[in-house]
Design a protein around this motif. Structure first.
Motif, PDB file in Angstrom:
ATOM      1  N   VAL A   1       0.827  -1.159   0.003  1.00 33.80           N
ATOM      2  CA  VAL A   1       0.039   0.002   0.188  1.00 33.80           C
ATOM      3  C   VAL A   1       0.713   1.258  -0.028  1.00 33.80           C
ATOM      4  CG1 VAL A   1      -1.755   1.272   1.081  1.00 33.80           C
ATOM      5  CG2 VAL A   1      -1.704  -1.160   1.058  1.00 33.80           C
ATOM      6  N   VAL A  83      -1.573  -0.727  -4.154  1.00 35.81           N
ATOM      7  CA  VAL A  83      -2.755   0.025  -4.204  1.00 35.81           C
ATOM      8  C   VAL A  83      -2.268   1.371  -3.347  1.00 35.81           C
ATOM      9  CG1 VAL A  83      -4.048  -1.792  -4.266  1.00 35.81           C
ATOM     10  CG2 VAL A  83      -3.519  -0.992  -1.825  1.00 35.81           C
ATOM     11  N   MET A  85      -3.041   4.383  -0.819  1.00 38.39           N
ATOM     12  CA  MET A  85      -3.811   4.641   0.377  1.00 38.39           C
ATOM     13  C   MET A  85      -5.038   5.451   0.483  1.00 38.39           C
ATOM     14  SD  MET A  85      -3.699   3.859   3.839  1.00 38.39           S
ATOM     15  CE  MET A  85      -2.164   3.628   4.565  1.00 38.39           C
ATOM     16  N   LEU A 170      -5.637   0.432   6.005  1.00 39.91           N
ATOM     17  CA  LEU A 170      -4.764  -0.312   5.052  1.00 39.91           C
ATOM     18  C   LEU A 170      -5.950  -1.462   4.434  1.00 39.91           C
ATOM     19  CD1 LEU A 170      -1.534  -1.426   6.978  1.00 39.91           C
ATOM     20  CD2 LEU A 170      -1.702  -0.076   4.979  1.00 39.91           C
ATOM     21  N   ALA A 173      -7.842   0.238   1.706  1.00 37.15           N
ATOM     22  CA  ALA A 173      -7.180   0.573   0.799  1.00 37.15           C
ATOM     23  C   ALA A 173      -7.439  -0.736  -0.258  1.00 37.15           C
ATOM     24  CB  ALA A 173      -5.585   0.950   1.041  1.00 37.15           C
ATOM     25  N   MET A 174      -7.146  -2.057   0.569  1.00 36.10           N
ATOM     26  CA  MET A 174      -7.131  -3.066  -0.250  1.00 36.10           C
ATOM     27  C   MET A 174      -8.396  -3.570  -1.080  1.00 36.10           C
ATOM     28  SD  MET A 174      -3.923  -4.429  -0.228  1.00 36.10           S
ATOM     29  CE  MET A 174      -4.265  -5.987  -0.815  1.00 36.10           C
ATOM     30  N   SER A 176     -10.033  -1.316  -2.794  1.00 32.70           N
ATOM     31  CA  SER A 176     -10.104  -0.502  -3.966  1.00 32.70           C
ATOM     32  C   SER A 176      -9.814  -1.311  -5.150  1.00 32.70           C
ATOM     33  CB  SER A 176      -9.169   0.658  -3.810  1.00 32.70           C
ATOM     34  OG  SER A 176      -8.030   0.300  -4.071  1.00 32.70           O
ATOM     35  N   ASN A 179      -4.983  -0.715  -9.234  1.00 28.84           N
ATOM     36  CA  ASN A 179      -3.421  -1.579  -8.955  1.00 28.84           C
ATOM     37  C   ASN A 179      -2.430  -0.872  -9.881  1.00 28.84           C
ATOM     38  OD1 ASN A 179      -1.511  -3.472  -8.901  1.00 28.84           O
ATOM     39  ND2 ASN A 179      -2.339  -4.893 -10.109  1.00 28.84           N
TER      40      ASN A 179
END
Length: 203
Positions: A1, A83, A85, A170, A173-174, A176, A179
């Motif tokens: 991230v 990704v 933040m 975190l 963010a994952m 989303s 990439n």
């Protein structure tokens, strides 16, 4: 991230170009807006972007990102996605936080994301709030804060915030669709890596 301040954001009309030449076409469009040499940057296109339409481009330091990916791969850690933040989104979001190396006198940081982009700034005193208030007063925003700065954030903002620790951010963010592993930093030989990992587990 990627940390909030490690990614810059530009909105462009996505060029109509073959995949092999798309990165060069994007850099050519961005050239006048960039502070660094184009060769020093890594760029990534927003999910579901369509050629000929407005889209967001993420830009970051290519050498630094490649160094991190190489280090992880050297230690047998496969990175499928990188990704950000925070990223531009229609629902305005403000998050208050402190850098890991900040001392007690350091001002808290605010990451603000909306349909116009993402910006990070130190917030301290009423003047900063007055100058920034026009940006968030246009429409309701979601406000979050790291536990360490939740109380001062509420005093500065004049309203309640949702406490959100780093781990929660975190995970957010994952979720989303972004990439940043695109173009020459896209994952390579994923099938071979899976085969190697399966063989190691079998042994």
């Amino acid at each position: 991230v990627m940390a909030d301040s490690d990614v810059s954001w530009q909105q462009i009309t996505l060029p109509k170009a073959p995949v092999a030449r798309l990165k060069a076409a994007i850099v050519g469009v961005l050239e006048e807006q960039l502070l660094d040499e184009p060769s020093a940057l890594h760029v990534a296109v927003a999910p579901a972007a369509v050629a000929g339409q407005k889209t967001w481009i993420a830009a970051t330091d290519r050498a630094w990102l490649k160094q991190q990916l190489d280090l992880l791969q050297k230690n047998n850690l496969v990175v499928d996605r990188v990704v950000p933040m925070a990223w531009p989104e229609d629902t305005p979001l403000g998050h208050f936080w402190l850098p890991d190396d900040a001392d007690a006198s350091a001002p808290m940081q605010l990451t603000w994301s909306d349909g116009q982009g993402v910006m990070c700034l130190g917030v301290q005193g009423a003047l900063a709030r007055h100058l920034f208030a026009k940006r968030w007063s246009a429409e309701p925003a979601r406000w979050t804060a790291h536990p360490a700065v939740a109380a001062p954030a509420e005093r500065w903002l004049g309203s309640r915030v949702v406490v959100q620790n780093t781990e929660q951010r975190l995970l957010q963010a994952m979720r989303s669709l972004w990439n940043l592993r695109q173009f020459d930093l896209a994952p390579q030989n994923r099938g071979l890596l899976q085969l190697r990992d399966s063989w190691r587990q079998f042994n």
